[in-house]
Design a protein around this motif. Structure first.
Motif: not given
Lengths: 312, 330, 273, 323, 563
Positions: E247-264
């Motif tokens: 009941d909680v998660r919608k899961a709309l996008p097919d794919r999620i890309e999380i880019d880490l450690n970028l400059d603010g």
């Protein structure tokens, strides 16, 4: 040159190795004069920082949040980084500290560290290079290996790592020690080469034949002839130290707040470079100008002392 | 020559060993208890003791260093029982932060550093050496003065300042380039060039200045040599005199210095990668230092030192090949 | 007509030093002129001036080689003459040879600068020349580098290079000064032999009166950039007209005469100019 | 005459290093069994071509180099084994003059400093004011406060001589003192050396390659070839009747400023190159170039032995003395 | 080394120097309130992060940022409601059918699993897997997780984890869908604690020990495609996940890309420009102070700025066991002297949150308004401070050392504190501690100095994981200490016991609120900021709101892209 393995190393060695390119004629004496005056002005300003900031009525550590717009994330009020009659070069975003005062005090710190580090590396390099070049053999092998070793270190990575684990107390002294320690092989290598060729000169043999002891040979006969190369090494080492200190402080491992230094000022300005470009441009331009001035001066010294007169 | 190569490699290995030992001592002894750092905030004393045991921190330093060295050459197994992890050759340990093998981290970061280093090197070599040689040939001309003034400017410009200026002007103000990010040349060549052009130029500005000065100095000296006069006395065309007789000796020192600079850069352009946020070996180093990730710091230092030391060996060999006096020496 | 006529030649360097001052002399085909003088007399500068190898110096006067004024010649004309019709042998063969190239190549290169022949053919010329100047095993040695030769052998290489195109004029700029006496004797013998074979005119620059005596047809004595005395070798040695020439001959300790108690010395040069 | 200095069987080996690896690949004996004797008041000439070891010998005698083996007896001691400290007093009596006048003077010191240094080094009171020292070698008092680069080569060499004489030595080793000078200046220096010898009762070891200068100055002459002395004789004997084929060839090679004699003289007294000191020939060192070399010469090394009174030769088949 | 390091996300953020303290939480009841916006499925959502993800392994994930992300990958017995504002702090069932059934005076808790729950390989999720997941947190090799299982479960003190010690008797699985926890004390909040990642299922055959960290097995709507630490995490759809059980998660996008450690600043600039793929991106962290001006002056940008509340209070801990700080008047003087406005300005001004006057933030139930140390605009009252110092007999000033993280933000706050205290004659030396080792250093009583830049987020909503952890004198430990003020008041301690015994949660919360005021009078800590997070989202992103459980970060499970 000894074995091919002793041929030069990265950046600073390259700088020092670079033959005189004859900037005396290229940049003319005017550039040298301008550089010299600029350096003197900077030195005086650094020494007189407390007086000058008192005149401006500011201090490098006092916050002035009134000069900032809180709703705009602490951006200085008014344009151009908050330049006003109260803040001659504007203020630091987020704290409102006076930039004029901070840059002045930063100059003091940066120059002091660079000059002291140069002194350490030049003295160390001269003495060890002299011993290695003059005595050769065992002393040369040991000192030469240590120089090879130090020059094989990825020194920037190592310096940063070392500074980051080093204790918080007395960062300035620590910077001087680290810069001096990693800097001396460059001076040492040059002095060693010169000492080696000087020690083969017949006047050294003459002094030996007259009964001079080793200390006299080393410091009485050979050392005076190293004044030229050592002076060149020193003038070229200063800008390298200025730049390295700024680099370390830029990377956050240099001097600790609230002590300002150029590199630290630039580092603090990085997040603001789009919103308040003057904040990084001012210390940046000063850093660039100082390094340039010392480099011009170094070239001039080298040209004046180069017996080969490479630039003719 | 083979003997010489082997001997140089032996000395290089010894040098790396000493660097390794020094780095090991400094980074494993000086900072706070690694076990405490590894434990996190909800951590009691008995738990720290357990971690100390797993990490082998209770054993004497030489023992720890010995295990490390064995790991480098033969791999090693951490921990015991079901949770033991094998770390294959060459084992530089696991990151405290991410638990990845340090070697794998280095290898995955290397392409970015190589992209930066090679591209910049091509740029500065072409620009710097050309400018320096032309300056030497036209000594005292307007070109010479302008080029040497520019070279001095380039040398005096700190890398992070150049990088910030480029970003401010080219990305923020003009919007000509995207923010650099890591793209593989083989996936998207255009994006690769777009991302790399600023780092290349940033590094090339500095090195081109150095190389222009070096090349000019060497070329001036070379042009003054007796054998150049001999070449002229033979009636050779000026082009042959310059290219065959003056340029070749002048380039020998340039090539050797180039080898060493390239070696140093392959080990990570720390500031450039950090300012542009490109995940190369240099960025790995600065991140590891920020998070006091000792295994990674040690690994990067060794890795970078390895490049420098190997470049030294390579340069000596190349030097011997380039200069017949050295090649045939007895 | 003389092969080489130098008249009123002056050479002034960028720093104002007048190395050669209104010098005149000429050299006939097939004869040997020795220019003799102490250091700073301008003898070497004169030889370089003939080939136009003094960049940055101001050369005035006339140097006429086979009717062409070399001082006013265009660079291309001068280049065509160098090596082909006027060749030079320098004092220090080690620095005059390029350390990066095989000696065979360096000779072949000189040959090919003026003859459109394939490299292989020029190489054969080089080997032949090396053989001719008395270098044993020339095939092998042609593939060696200058540093692998002894001083005398290097000077032979220089001579081979200079003579490979059979020039009309060979300038020898103190070619034996750096050599030991026994090697000097070898090289002088070689030069003499080759000169006889080819009929080349030789302008020989030296400071050694003994060498002059054995080699010269004519002598030109220089001091401070000027000609002091000129004449046939026998006359100059037998009856030197100028006090300087006389002193120069007298101050050299000789092994063929009784040992004097003191050596004669050269009076200081009058402050002229 | 009393023997002032006697060297016996001096050997000096230098390590030979590979240019690339710096490994010692061999040893070269620059001096290979040299014995010399210098009597008080005489000038011994040491001649030979480059690389024959004559300068090395000069430096061994002054202990600027320490011999691999052999002894140097001077003033009743063996210099070869003395420590630097023990050598210091000996050095007052044993001095050296160098070839390159500029290289032998410290460019950063004034003439005054250079000439007073010997007293400082020896920790003795200044015996003679600088002006007097200058006057002795024909220089002026105002030269005292100048730097070496302000002098001509001849003047600089005079300063070098004055320095060597400051401590009133008994023996001076002159290492090619006129080779770097113009002929006119050579004559002045040779005259000066001769004058000083008379004035100060000096003995010289005169190392040179110029036979004319040697003949001018020396009483006795030793000829060296490839690290060994091949012939010693007094001056007139040697020049009139050289007994060693090498000495003969050497004399024959000297050009004489007399066109008629020169043209008549046969050229090319010696063929071939000097053998590499790294790989010296077996037997007689000269056998590779000797016109009269026989099988014995390639096997057996000749020792220096008396050929006539006061005339020693190291040759199996010496020339007949024609006088 | 078979180990890892600390928890807090300090090290990573150069720009903000986040004092993100781990947290999680929940209260009973409340159903997930499904968001109206964005029902379009598909597309690739980009998340631009300036920080790294620390430990994806459910046994070790204890940082709010990581918990926000791993909620996409694995499910827990209970979880936060996916809702904006304070509704987000309610706990709802996830794998379990309800939020747990207590018995034996809340010493035994029973959960039943829903039907049809599957892993990414299609196999069923069993109660044994959850037990195994909890047992793993006892393994010394996996140390970073929250301490609750170890402190609450019966027999936990001696249990060494499943690798050495077999099964833990305190957890029973009578059948595949029932799990029973036996506690050593009554825990009314256990249903909320069950929302922590450690209550996620781990299949024993997929457990690779410390290696599990790089790829936990998926029970949620997404599975891990690639993970390059400090660089990128890529999630793709887990086809075995069934929307009907969740009941909680919608899961709309097919794919999620999380880019880490970028400059603010790069993230800010990219989000402002929102070109190309960046239109489908959201920032993971709040905007930096330097970007505030640009966003505030542009209405379209302001429309894309999502502000989320948090339960985090930032405060300055005063070490009551050191020197003059033992004197309450000195502490009160410091409380008066601190220029809270200047401190907030270093974080970007009002956009960063409200000036704090109490320890418990307004978002936590039980919060009572009050300001015992008032000053105009929160800029501090130096006169009052000097007066108090004079009363304490230290009018001549004192010297103190401040521990601060060696990040730009940490340094800026330290300088602000230095500057405000300098005005009243307190000279402050700053001891910079590397960001990553900051918490372990200040949590070591031997290494802690006079003052600590501090903060707290509760592990689940409510005061019960707040005041007792930060200010109970009996909780002071030599290492891993959370009571950085080392405040030990017997009156306060006994009050904690009394409140813990209260059966009614509301009464307990109210009592904590009262106690907050009582503690504030002693001034062991000086609260200065109640955090808010202002986060930029791309123009193509829908369903964005700040989640109070993740200190105001976007609730990733609700995000979708316009079609």
């Amino acid at each position: 040159m000894r074995a091919p393995s002793t041929r030069a190393a990265p950046l600073r060695a390259l700088l020092l190795r670079t033959r005189s390119v004859g900037t005396r004629s290229v940049l003319a004496n005017r550039a040298t004069t301008v550089s010299l005056v600029a350096i003197l002005v900077l030195l005086v300003a650094a020494l007189a920082a407390p007086v000058l900031t008192a005149l401006a009525g500011t201090s490098p550590t006092a916050f002035d949040t009134g000069a900032l717009d809180a709703n705009l994330g602490g951006l200085p009020r008014g344009g151009f980084g908050g330049i006003s009659s109260a803040h001659w070069l504007g203020v630091e975003p987020g704290s409102g500290r006076d930039l004029f005062a901070r840059i002045l005090y930063g100059t003091r710190v940066s120059l002091l560290i660079a000059l002291a580090a140069t002194a350490v590396s030049v003295v160390l390099g001269t003495v060890l290079g002299l011993v290695a070049g003059f005595f050769g053999g065992w002393a040369d092998a040991v000192i030469g290996r240590v120089m090879d070793l130090l020059m094989s270190f990825p020194s920037l990575i190592f310096m940063i790592a070392l500074m980051s684990v080093a204790p918080a107390a007395n960062r300035e002294l620590l910077l001087v020690a680290v810069l001096g320690f990693f800097g001396w092989p460059y001076a040492g290598r040059i002095v060693r080469g010169q000492a080696m060729s000087l020690s083969r000169r017949e006047f050294v043999e003459a002094a030996r034949a007259l009964g001079a002891n080793r200390r006299t040979l080393l410091f009485g006969e050979v050392l005076p002839n190293l004044a030229g190369p050592v002076l060149v090494v020193a003038t070229l080492s200063i800008p390298a130290c200025v730049a390295t200190e700024a680099g370390l402080s830029f990377l956050g491992v240099g001097v600790r707040p609230p002590t300002p230094s150029w590199g630290q000022l630039i580092a603090q300005a990085v997040p603001w470079y789009a919103a308040d470009p003057l904040y990084f441009l001012l210390p940046g331009a000063l850093l660039f100008g100082t390094v340039l001035a010392f480099n011009v001066l170094g070239d001039a010294v080298r040209d004046a002392l180069d017996p080969r007169g490479g630039g003719r | 020559m083979i003997w010489y190569t082997l001997r140089r490699l032996g000395v290089a290995a010894l040098l790396l060993l000493v660097i390794c030992a020094l780095t090991f001592v400094i980074f494993y002894v000086m900072p706070d208890d690694p076990a405490q750092q590894a434990c996190g905030k909800a951590c009691g004393p008995e738990r720290i003791a357990q971690i100390r045991d797993t990490l082998g921190l209770d054993r004497p330093l030489y023992h720890q260093f010995g295990s490390y060295l064995v790991g480098v050459f033969a791999g090693r197994t951490y921990g015991t029982g079901a949770l033991s992890v094998h770390c294959g050759f060459p084992c530089l340990g696991f990151s405290f932060q991410t638990n990845e093998p340090v070697w794998r981290l280095l290898v995955t970061r290397l392409p970015v550093s190589v992209s930066i280093a090679i591209g910049a090197a091509v740029l500065w070599l072409v620009v710097g050496v050309t400018a320096g040689v032309i300056s030497a040939l036209r000594r005292g001309s307007l070109w010479d003065r302008a080029a040497m003034a520019a070279a001095l400017g380039g040398i005096s410009l700190p890398i992070y300042l150049t990088a910030l200026l480029f970003q401010y002007v080219l990305v923020i103000k003009l919007g000509w380039l995207p923010h650099p990010h890591a793209v593989s040349l083989f996936v998207d060549p255009l994006a690769w060039v777009q991302s790399m052009i600023m780092p290349w130029t940033t590094l090339a500005l500095l090195y081109a200045g150095l190389y222009a000065r070096l090349a000019r100095g060497e070329m001036v000296e070379s042009l003054g040599r007796d054998f150049v006069r001999t070449a002229r006395a033979k009636g050779l065309p000026e082009r042959t005199v310059v290219l065959r007789h003056a340029l070749r000796p002048a380039m020998t020192p340039v090539v050797t210095v180039f080898g060493m600079d390239l070696g140093a850069l392959l080990g990570g352009a720390l500031i450039t990668e950090s300012v542009y946020g490109l995940p190369g070996v240099g960025k790995l180093a600065s991140d590891a230092i920020n998070s006091a990730d000792q295994p990674v710091i040690l690994g990067v230092t060794l890795f970078a030192a390895g490049f420098i030391v190997l470049a030294n060996v390579a340069v000596d060999l190349v030097y011997a090949l380039l200069d017949p006096r050295v090649r045939h020496a007895t | 007509m003389s092969l080489l006529e130098v008249s009123e030649l002056s050479v002034v360097f960028g720093n104002g030093v007048r190395a050669v001052d209104r010098l005149s002399f000429d050299l006939d085909r097939g004869s040997t002129l020795c220019v003799v003088g102490e250091s700073g007399s301008g003898k070497s500068v004169t030889s370089l001036a003939i080939l136009g190898l003094l960049p940055g110096a101001e050369v005035s006067g006339r140097i006429t080689f086979d009717g062409v004024n070399l001082v006013a010649a265009r660079p291309a004309e001068l280049r065509a003459l160098r090596g082909e019709r006027i060749a030079i042998v320098f004092q220090d063969a080690l620095s005059a040879l390029n350390p990066y190239y095989q000696v065979g190549f360096q000779i072949a290169e000189a040959y090919r600068a003026h003859r459109r022949v394939p490299m292989a053919q020029a190489r054969r010329v080089a080997v032949r020349m090396l053989e001719r100047v008395g270098i044993p095993d020339p095939e092998r040695r042609a593939r060696e580098y200058p540093h692998q030769f002894s001083g005398g052998m290097r000077q032979r290489v220089m001579i081979a290079m200079a003579l490979c195109l059979e020039p009309e004029l060979l300038i020898a700029d103190e070619p034996t000064t750096a050599l030991d006496v026994t090697v000097q004797a070898q090289i002088l013998g070689l030069l003499d032999e080759l000169r006889r074979e080819t009929g080349t005119s030789v302008l020989f620059v030296t400071h050694d009166m003994g060498v002059v005596a054995g080699l010269a047809d004519e002598v030109l004595v220089m001091r401070g950039g000027r000609a002091v005395e000129r004449g046939p070798v026998d006359r100059v040695f037998a009856e030197p007209a100028e006090p300087y020439t006389r002193a120069l001959l007298a101050c050299v300790p000789r092994i063929d005469r009784p040992v004097p108690d003191r050596l004669a010395t050269v009076p200081p040069m009058e402050a002229t100019r | 005459m009393t023997v002032l200095l006697e060297a016996r069987d001096l050997v000096m080996e230098f390590p030979v290093r590979h240019a690339l690896t710096r490994r010692v690949v061999g040893r070269v004996a620059a001096v290979n069994g040299v014995s010399l004797r210098i009597r008080s008041g005489e000038t011994l000439g040491l001649v030979g071509e480059s690389g024959c070891g004559k300068s090395t010998t000069g430096r061994l005698l002054t202990r600027l180099l320490t011999p691999t083996s052999g002894s140097v007896h001077f003033a009743g001691r063996d210099l070869a084994t003395l420590s630097e400290r023990a050598l210091r007093p000996v050095r007052r009596e044993l001095q050296i003059i160098f070839q390159d006048p500029f290289s032998s003077l410290n460019p950063r010191k004034t003439v005054r400093q250079i000439l007073s240094a010997p007293y400082r080094y020896q920790r003795v009171a200044e015996r003679e004011p600088v002006e007097r020292q200058l006057a002795r070698v024909g220089l002026l008092p105002e030269h005292a406060d100048r730097y070496p680069h302000e002098f001509s080569g001849g003047q600089a060499q005079r300063i070098g001589i004055a320095r060597a004489l400051a401590l009133r030595p008994r023996l001076v080793v002159c290492d090619e003192p006129v080779s770097a000078l113009d002929v006119s200046v050579q004559a002045q220096i040779l005259n000066l050396l001769k004058d000083l010898q008379e004035e100060l009762a000096l003995s010289y070891l005169f190392v040179a390659h110029d036979l004319g200068a040697v003949r001018q100055l020396c009483d006795r002459i030793a000829v060296m070839y490839l690290g060994t002395v091949v012939e010693t004789a007094d001056r007139d004997t040697l020049f009139a009747g050289p007994a060693h084929p090498y000495t003969k060839a050497l004399l024959a090679a000297v050009p004489i400023p007399d066109p008629a004699r020169e043209r008549a003289r046969p050229r090319v007294p010696l063929t071939g190159d000097l053998p590499s000191p790294l790989d010296p020939p077996t037997g007689c060192p000269f056998n590779t170039r000797c016109p009269k070399a026989a099988d014995r010469c390639r096997v057996e090394r000749p020792v220096l032995r008396a050929h006539a009174t006061g005339h020693d030769v190291a040759c199996h088949y010496p020339e007949e003395t024609t006088r | 080394m078979a180990s890892r390091t600390r928890t807090a996300s300090l090290g990573a953020s150069l720009i903000l120097g986040l004092i993100a303290v781990a947290g999680c939480g929940g209260a009973h009841g409340g159903a997930a309130d499904s968001q109206a916006a964005g029902t379009h499925r598909g597309g690739t959502l980009h998340v631009l992060s300036t920080i790294d993800l620390e430990h994806l392994d459910p046994a070790r994930a204890y940082v709010t940022s990581t918990q926000d992300v791993v909620r996409l990958v694995y499910r827990t017995l209970t979880t936060y409601a996916a809702a904006p504002g304070r509704a987000g702090s309610s706990i709802v069932p996830d794998l379990a059918t309800d939020t747990g059934t207590p018995s034996d005076g809340a010493k035994t808790w029973t959960f039943h699993l829903k039907e049809g729950l599957k892993y990414e390989d299609g196999r069923a999720i069993t109660a044994a897997d959850i037990r195994y997941g909890v047992e793993r947190t006892f393994a010394p090799e996996l140390p970073e997780g929250p301490p609750y299982a170890r402190t609450w479960l019966a027999g936990g003190a001696s249990y060494q984890g499943p690798y050495k010690g077999g099964d833990l008797a305190a957890i029973a699985t009578p059948d595949d869908r029932t799990i029973v926890f036996t506690l050593n004390r009554p825990v009314a909040d256990f249903g909320s604690a069950a929302a922590l990642p450690m209550f996620a299922p781990v299949p024993k055959d997929k457990d690779t020990g410390v290696g599990y960290d790089s790829r936990p097995f998926s029970s949620g709507p997404y599975k891990i495609d690639t993970f390059e630490p400090k660089k990128q995490l890529t999630l793709v759809r887990n086809e075995s996940w069934d929307q009907k059980t969740d009941d909680v998660r919608k899961a709309l996008p097919d794919r999620i890309e999380i880019d880490l450690n970028l400059d603010g600043s790069v993230v800010d600039q990219r989000m402002i420009a929102a070109q190309g793929e960046d239109a489908n991106a959201v920032a993971f962290e709040p905007i930096g102070p330097a970007s505030v001006a640009q966003v505030q002056t542009d209405p379209t940008l302001r429309a894309r700025l999502i502000t989320g509340e948090s339960e985090n209070t930032r405060f300055l801990s005063l070490n009551t066991r050191r020197g003059q700080l033992g004197n309450v008047k000195v502490r009160q003087a410091i409380a008066y002297a601190i220029d809270k406005d200047a401190l907030r300005l270093t974080r970007g001004g009002p956009i960063a949150g409200d000036l704090a006057t109490t320890i418990l933030p307004p978002s936590v139930a039980g919060h009572v308004d009050g300001d015992p140390y008032p000053s105009k605009d929160g800029k501090g009252d130096p006169d009052k401070a000097r007066q108090l110092l004079a009363e304490a007999g230290v009018a001549g000033g004192i010297d103190l050392t401040l521990d601060a993280p060696a990040t730009n933000g940490g340094k800026a706050q330290a300088e602000a504190i230095q500057s405000s205290l300098a005005k009243v004659g307190i000279r402050v030396a700053v001891n910079e501690v590397s960001g990553s080792s900051y918490w372990s250093t200040v949590g070591n009583t031997a290494q802690e100095h006079d003052m600590v830049i501090d903060g707290w987020t509760p592990d689940w909503p409510g005061a019960s994981t707040y005041l007792p952890i930060v200010l109970d004198g009996r909780a002071i430990t030599k290492q891993g200490n959370n009571n950085r003020a080392q405040y030990d008041s017997s009156a306060v301690n006994s009050r904690f016991d009394q409140i813990a015994a209260l059966p009614d949660a509301n009464a307990a919360n109210a009592a904590y609120g009262q106690l907050d005021g009582q503690i504030m009078a002693d001034a062991p800590v000086v609260p200065f900021l109640w955090d808010k997070a202002a986060i930029l989202v791309g123009p193509n992103v829908v369903g964005a709101y700040g989640h109070v459980g993740y200190v105001g970060r976007l609730d990733l499970v609700s995000l979708g892209l316009r079609g």
